[in-house]
Structures are given as C-alpha cells and as structure tokens.
Design a protein around this motif. Structure first.
Motif, PDB file in Angstrom:
ATOM      1  N   HIS A 285       0.844  -1.191   0.000  1.00  0.00           N
ATOM      2  CA  HIS A 285       0.000   0.000   0.000  1.00  0.00           C
ATOM      3  C   HIS A 285       0.884   1.248   0.000  1.00  0.00           C
ATOM      4  O   HIS A 285       1.924   1.250   0.649  1.00  0.00           O
ATOM      5  N   PRO A 286       0.603   2.280  -0.766  1.00  0.00           N
ATOM      6  CA  PRO A 286      -0.708   2.580  -1.385  1.00  0.00           C
ATOM      7  C   PRO A 286      -0.879   2.066  -2.810  1.00  0.00           C
ATOM      8  O   PRO A 286      -1.921   2.308  -3.419  1.00  0.00           O
ATOM      9  N   GLU A 287       0.141   1.392  -3.375  1.00  0.00           N
ATOM     10  CA  GLU A 287      -0.045   0.876  -4.730  1.00  0.00           C
ATOM     11  C   GLU A 287      -1.114  -0.201  -4.719  1.00  0.00           C
ATOM     12  O   GLU A 287      -1.142  -1.068  -3.830  1.00  0.00           O
ATOM     13  N   GLN A 288      -1.967  -0.198  -5.706  1.00  0.00           N
ATOM     14  CA  GLN A 288      -3.040  -1.171  -5.801  1.00  0.00           C
ATOM     15  C   GLN A 288      -2.748  -2.168  -6.924  1.00  0.00           C
ATOM     16  O   GLN A 288      -1.950  -1.895  -7.829  1.00  0.00           O
ATOM     17  N   VAL A 289      -3.402  -3.315  -6.864  1.00  0.00           N
ATOM     18  CA  VAL A 289      -3.126  -4.396  -7.793  1.00  0.00           C
ATOM     19  C   VAL A 289      -4.420  -4.850  -8.456  1.00  0.00           C
ATOM     20  O   VAL A 289      -5.493  -4.851  -7.840  1.00  0.00           O
ATOM     21  N   ILE A 290      -4.311  -5.210  -9.716  1.00  0.00           N
ATOM     22  CA  ILE A 290      -5.407  -5.864 -10.437  1.00  0.00           C
ATOM     23  C   ILE A 290      -5.238  -7.369 -10.255  1.00  0.00           C
ATOM     24  O   ILE A 290      -4.175  -7.913 -10.562  1.00  0.00           O
ATOM     25  N   VAL A 291      -6.262  -8.035  -9.748  1.00  0.00           N
ATOM     26  CA  VAL A 291      -6.178  -9.473  -9.488  1.00  0.00           C
ATOM     27  C   VAL A 291      -6.956 -10.221 -10.559  1.00  0.00           C
ATOM     28  O   VAL A 291      -8.146  -9.967 -10.774  1.00  0.00           O
TER      29      VAL A 291
END
Length: 459
Positions: A285-291
């Motif tokens: 966090h704070p980077e977000q991920v596409i799952v």
C-alpha cells in the motif's frame, strides 16, 4: 508426517516378510510336500489341502510389499531399487493368483497330467519375482553401503544358485528353496529396519519444507497485475496472457504450495491463507493491484479484496468455481495434513508419472513443457485443494456476511457456467460471455482476459 510414513512403510515390509514365510507352518500341515526335494510353492498347489491359505498368504505378502514401497519417501538414486522391489511384490501377488496345478516335484504323477496355463504362469512369475528381488537387493545395498545388507544379498544370490543346481540334479531343491526364501524374508526385515534407523532417512524426514518461498515469475513494468490460477493450475498456463499484458503492466504469476515449481507446505490450504499469500505477493500500500483469478482462485481473490480493500484496483474472475453452501468434510483437515508427505513417496511419483501428463493434456489440451505434472507433490497438492474446497466455501460465506466488497471494478468472464452468472449478480460485476471450447480461457482466448484487465469501466 514423513516419519510416520517411514514407520508405516517399514511395518508393511515386515508384514510382507512374515506372510511370505507362512510356508514354515506348511512343513507340518502338508506332509505330502517333500521338505527336501519339493518347492515351497507346492504347498499352494491346487490339489493340496491348505492351498487357499498359502495362496492368500502369498497374495497378501505381495500386496504388503507393494504398499510398503509405495509409502517410502523418495530419495536420490534409490528409484530403480524400490521399483524392482515393487515388481517383486506384484509378481508375488500374481503367483498367489495363479498357483501350480499340483506338487511338481513331490508328486511323481504330476508331470504326467496336462497342465493349465495358470500352472505355467506361476512358474514364469516365480522366476521373474526371484530376479526382481535380487535386483532390488543389489541396487539398494549399493545405495545404502551397508555390509549387513550386502551379506544377506550375497547369501540370497548363493541360495538362488543352489536352487538352480539342485533343480538340475532333481535333488535338494526343497532345502535350497527354503534357504533362498529365508534370505529374502530376512532382507525385507532389514530393509524395514533401515527405514527406521538410517541417519540419511532421519535427515530427510526432519528437513523443513514449509517455509520455502513459492515459485514466482514477474515480467513487464507498470500497474501491477497478480494472477492466481484455478485448481491445480501452473504459472505457464498464463504465458499468453502475461505476454499481452507485460508491455503495459507488471505481471506477477506464482504457483501455490506443491503446484508447479513451488515447494509443498505441511499445512492444508485455507481461504485466509491464500488471501494472505496474495497480500504478500501484491505491491505494498498505497499501490493497488489488479487481481486475475480462475476457478477456485476466484474465492482467494474475492477474500483478498474483502480483507484488504485498499490494495485492490480491479478483479477479473474467470469461470469461477461454484460456492454453494455445503457441509465441510469432517476428515478433510486430517487427510490434508497427510497429503504433502504422501506426495513425496514413490507411490505418488509412480502414479503421477503414469497419469499426470495424460490428465493434464486431457483437461487443458496442451502438453506439460516443464514436466511438473509428472511429480507426485503436484498430484498431492491438487488433491489437498480439492479436499479443502468446502472449508474454503464456508469461510467465504462468512466473509461475505462480515466484510463488504470494496467499490472496485469487477469483471466476470464466463464460458456458459451458471456459477459465473450468479457471482456476477452477487458482486454487481460486468459479465463477459465467451464461447466455450472445453479448454481454459487463458489458453483459448488470452486476449479477452487482457482486454478485461485494460478495460477501465466499472462493474
């Protein structure tokens, strides 16, 4: 668990030795079989009074030997020796199923009768069983470097030569044959003791294998995409998807414990454990991920999103597995704790080698370029995930009641399964329908997955 497997394997080999020595009682129950000149196998001939007892003893002895070998954890350069011992067990089983028609050497009239095919089959499998056990004794003695094992091996070889010489002379065959079988039984007991007390075995059983890092493949740069496969899936099934995304995304693929190139874990899989694994592989966090998830991996992805809502940018769920409420398996946890150890045995290795590649090609339509489905641990891991699925479903329903899904785009890709339609409605997701071909979507239509990842629309 590995230590317990060694104990079970050793016990099975001792049982095989004891049952294979049932002929000792036959000296008193079947006096018509000549102790000096008659084969031991004549005790089980069809015309003898205790034929069923000795045939059953031979068959059970062979089964116990095969069972013991199957439970032995694999070790370098021992495979051929244990394979030969397993062949001995199977041939001993066959000898019990196809007995002699009559006492060949003890009954002078036996040779004047027409013999059945089973009679000649017994003679053949008996010779092959002797060869197999001698090969096993030589190969394993050379690997163990034990003078005790070599002693019984040389005595077994000497007794075999005496049997051949006595058979040519038609005198003393019974004595030589009994000496030969005694050496074989003693060596089986020694092999069992070796499994219990050998320093090499103790070291292998005590090596921790649950803390090793999973196999992870990363490529490309940009927004992170984390891919989790379906039941039994491997990282290379997603090569085509990753190749399309790597130009604009950082693609992270991995193998769950026991699958692909990841080491196995001593603990059964759980929903919270898999969600934590995704959290550990996703950017901080704070980077977000596409799952991107498939099959049972969709449960893991949804749990990750509900437990870590600030770390998820989007969910792409492909042919999600059904999550209807069912009662968990009562014995699933206990069985799951045995599977990692069982996956490292010779029995699992043999089954995986014989059936793994064919099953993989049947289900996916592609070959296994890395040979991972020829490994016993992978089959055990697949079985462990299958056993854990009901517990995961129960945990997922509890999570759905307690933790809301974050307001992120969700895309469900379906090839016609009702599970996908229901999940899309439950999660207010965008539903993408694709024609079904029987092959996994990531292999048949990787571009559709790449488009769903790149599409910025909200579900």
């Amino acid at each position: 668990m590995e230590r317990r497997l060694y104990v079970l394997a050793a016990s099975a080999l001792i049982v095989a030795a004891v049952l294979g020595s049932a002929w000792i009682t036959g000296q008193f129950t079947t006096p018509r079989v000549d102790r000096t000149d008659g084969y031991v196998s004549e005790l089980a001939a069809r015309d003898q009074p205790w034929t069923r007892l000795f045939r059953v003893s031979d068959a059970l002895s062979g089964l116990a030997c095969v069972f013991g070998v199957a439970l032995v954890p694999t070790a370098a350069r021992e495979g051929r020796g244990w394979l030969a011992l397993a062949a001995f067990g199977l041939l001993t089983l066959a000898a019990g199923l196809f007995p002699l028609d009559c006492a060949t050497l003890s009954d002078p009239s036996c040779g004047r009768r027409p013999m059945s095919s089973g009679h000649f089959a017994h003679l053949l499998v008996g010779a092959l069983a002797t060869a197999a056990v001698l090969v096993a004794m030589v190969l394993l003695s050379a690997r163990w470097r034990s003078w005790v094992s070599w002693l019984f091996t040389w005595l077994g070889l000497a007794a075999t030569l005496l049997v051949m010489a006595a058979n040519a002379d038609r005198h003393g065959v019974g004595i030589a044959h009994r000496a030969q079988l005694t050496m074989f039984a003693i060596w089986l007991v020694y092999a069992a003791l070796h499994l219990l007390v050998s320093d090499d075995v103790t070291a292998r059983a005590s090596v921790p294998h649950g803390n090793a890092r999973p196999h992870v493949v990363e490529q490309g740069s940009g927004p992170a995409v984390l891919i989790t496969a379906g039941l039994g899936g491997a990282w290379f099934h997603w090569d085509a998807v990753a190749a399309r995304l790597a130009a604009t995304h950082r693609v992270i693929r991995f193998d769950r414990p026991g699958l692909g190139l990841s080491p196995c874990s001593p603990d059964p899989p759980t929903l919270h454990g898999e969600a934590a694994r995704l959290a550990g592989l996703a950017p901080s966090h704070p980077e977000q991920v596409i799952v991107v998830a498939q099959g049972v991996g969709c449960w893991h992805a949804e749990a990750f999103a509900r437990l870590h809502p600030l770390r998820v940018a989007k969910l792409v769920l492909i042919d999600p597995a059904g999550a209807g409420e069912r009662r968990p398996f009562a014995a699933a946890g206990s069985a799951g704790r045995w599977l990692p150890a069982l996956g490292g045995t010779w029995g699992a290795a043999a089954l995986a080698c014989l059936a793994g590649p064919a099953a993989h090609r049947l289900l996916t339509g592609v070959r296994d370029p890395y040979g991972v489905y020829r490994v016993g641990k992978v089959s055990a891991a697949v079985a462990g995930e299958w056993l854990a699925r009901r517990d995961m479903i129960a945990d997922l329903h509890r999570l759905r009641a307690d933790r809301p899904l974050p307001d992120v785009p969700v895309t469900v890709i379906s090839t016609g399964a009702r599970n996908a339609v229901r999940l899309a409605g439950l999660l207010s997701a965008r539903l993408v329908r694709l024609p079904g071909s029987g092959r996994p979507v990531q292999l048949e239509n990787p571009q559709a997955i790449a488009d769903a990842v790149s599409d910025g629309r909200h579900g």
